[in-house]
Scaffold this active site. Structure first.
Site, PDB file in Angstrom:
ATOM      1  N   ARG A  70      14.369  34.702  13.384  1.00 54.97           N
ATOM      2  CA  ARG A  70      13.231  34.297  14.200  1.00 54.97           C
ATOM      3  C   ARG A  70      13.751  34.076  15.618  1.00 54.97           C
ATOM      4  NH1 ARG A  70      12.905  31.015   9.472  1.00 54.97           N
ATOM      5  NH2 ARG A  70      11.040  31.412   8.209  1.00 54.97           N
ATOM      6  N   LYS A  77      13.310  26.860   9.762  1.00 54.77           N
ATOM      7  CA  LYS A  77      12.221  25.887   9.714  1.00 54.77           C
ATOM      8  C   LYS A  77      12.600  24.702   8.841  1.00 54.77           C
ATOM      9  CE  LYS A  77       8.517  29.278  10.357  1.00 54.77           C
ATOM     10  NZ  LYS A  77       7.341  29.927   9.742  1.00 54.77           N
ATOM     11  N   HIS A 106       9.471  39.118  16.834  1.00 55.07           N
ATOM     12  CA  HIS A 106       9.126  39.141  15.420  1.00 55.07           C
ATOM     13  C   HIS A 106       9.055  40.567  14.880  1.00 55.07           C
ATOM     14  CE1 HIS A 106       7.917  36.499  12.118  1.00 55.07           C
ATOM     15  NE2 HIS A 106       7.177  37.494  11.701  1.00 55.07           N
ATOM     16  N   ARG A 145      12.297  41.316  13.309  1.00 56.76           N
ATOM     17  CA  ARG A 145      12.420  40.626  12.011  1.00 56.76           C
ATOM     18  C   ARG A 145      11.653  41.393  10.940  1.00 56.76           C
ATOM     19  NH1 ARG A 145      13.302  35.553   9.477  1.00 56.76           N
ATOM     20  NH2 ARG A 145      11.536  34.686   8.332  1.00 56.76           N
ATOM     21  N   HIS A 161      12.401  32.450   3.382  1.00 52.90           N
ATOM     22  CA  HIS A 161      11.055  32.128   2.929  1.00 52.90           C
ATOM     23  C   HIS A 161      11.107  31.296   1.649  1.00 52.90           C
ATOM     24  CE1 HIS A 161       9.336  35.904   5.096  1.00 52.90           C
ATOM     25  NE2 HIS A 161       9.427  34.868   5.896  1.00 52.90           N
ATOM     26  N   TYR A 199       5.518  40.229   5.160  1.00 55.78           N
ATOM     27  CA  TYR A 199       6.379  40.824   6.174  1.00 55.78           C
ATOM     28  C   TYR A 199       6.863  42.216   5.801  1.00 55.78           C
ATOM     29  CZ  TYR A 199       6.663  36.346   8.539  1.00 55.78           C
ATOM     30  OH  TYR A 199       6.348  35.199   9.218  1.00 55.78           O
TER      31      TYR A 199
END
Length: 300
Positions: free
Chosen positions: A150, A174, A246, A249, A272, A281
């Site tokens: 990211r 995250k 992105h 990615r 994830h 994705y």
């Protein structure tokens, strides 16, 4: 008219003429302030300057920050109401509001690059003649694609993020969760070169920084600047698609999948928590599906 003036004018309208509650009006205002901050970081000074591409970029930035689909939709509705109001008041062009009605803006799945386009993008700084900024930019591009980072993760990488012996990268994603992802040989070579020759020049006599990627003033690069690096590279490569960090990615995940990687492995590399997120994705090339059908189906 400035962003703040547009927002104030709009929220006064919601309160006085639409008789909306203070909480609702405040929510619209917060959404629009968030959009204004993004647009301002990309050189705009008022909402009427917004284009189709910059709104796509804003949508992708919201997703990068972990916003849910319902939140993305709410932000777009706030912008749609603002643009229509400003157009009705003669403070913006009527087509600004029409931008928000584009179906593509409501599509969460980002664009991706073919392997040929990736080669073109990663090759724009291949003739680097010792310019530390070009070497830095090339390293950023290669690392984004090599490890599926990211943009915020790339901006926050520490100097010692890469384990050259193990060919692995330690990434904080995250929720401050750390994951270990592989790094390709081209990216490893570039990080070595960047650390040896470019970063010391950029650091200069400035206060030492723990971050890997630095500006010409020795400060850590922020996500907005990395965004600009990717945009500029796409322009130099002659890629007409709306490219943003992105996209690399998504291309990383898509190319792994098309070459036979297991979806669970891709999930782990992307960081994830839910496999369903990984499926968003990834995509399946329709031409590949057709080829498989023709090759293996008895009536193909």
């Amino acid at each position: 008219m400035s962003f703040s003036a547009d927002i104030r004018f709009f929220t006064e309208y919601l309160t006085l003429e639409r008789n909306l509650s203070a909480n609702t009006t405040s929510a619209y205002g917060c959404d629009l302030e968030d959009a204004a901050n993004f647009l301002a970081a990309h050189g705009l000074t008022e909402f009427r300057q917004a284009s189709y591409d910059i709104l796509l970029d804003y949508l992708d930035d919201l997703r990068e920050r972990g916003k849910e689909s319902t939140t993305l939709a709410r932000h777009l509705i706030s912008l749609k109401m603002l643009f229509r109001f400003l157009a009705s008041e003669g403070r913006a062009h009527a087509d600004c509001a029409e931008l928000i009605d584009s179906p593509k803006l409501w599509k969460i799945l980002p664009d991706f690059l073919s392997e040929t386009e990736i080669d073109a993008l990663l090759g724009v700084y291949s003739k680097n003649n010792g310019d530390p900024l070009e070497l830095r930019n090339r390293t950023i591009l290669e690392l984004l694609y090599s490890s599926g980072l990211r943009v915020s993760e790339a901006a926050n990488l520490p100097v010692n993020a890469v384990d050259f012996e193990s060919e692995l990268l330690r990434v904080t994603g995250k929720g401050s969760k750390t994951r270990i992802v592989p790094v390709g040989a081209p990216a490893l070579r570039l990080v070595r070169r960047y650390l040896a020759s470019a970063r010391p020049v950029l650091q200069g006599d400035h206060a030492p920084s723990p971050k890997l990627f630095l500006s010409r003033n020795g400060r850590p690069l922020d996500r907005e600047r990395i965004w600009q690096v990717v945009k500029q590279a796409a322009l130099l490569a002659g890629i007409g698609k709306n490219i943003h960090p992105h996209t690399l990615r998504h291309s990383f995940a898509s190319h792994l999948l098309s070459h036979g990687a297991d979806l669970r492995v891709i999930q782990e590399m992307l960081g994830h928590a839910d496999i369903a997120t990984t499926e968003i994705y990834t995509h399946v090339d329709k031409s590949k599906l057709l080829g498989v059908h023709r090759k293996f189906h008895p009536r193909g």
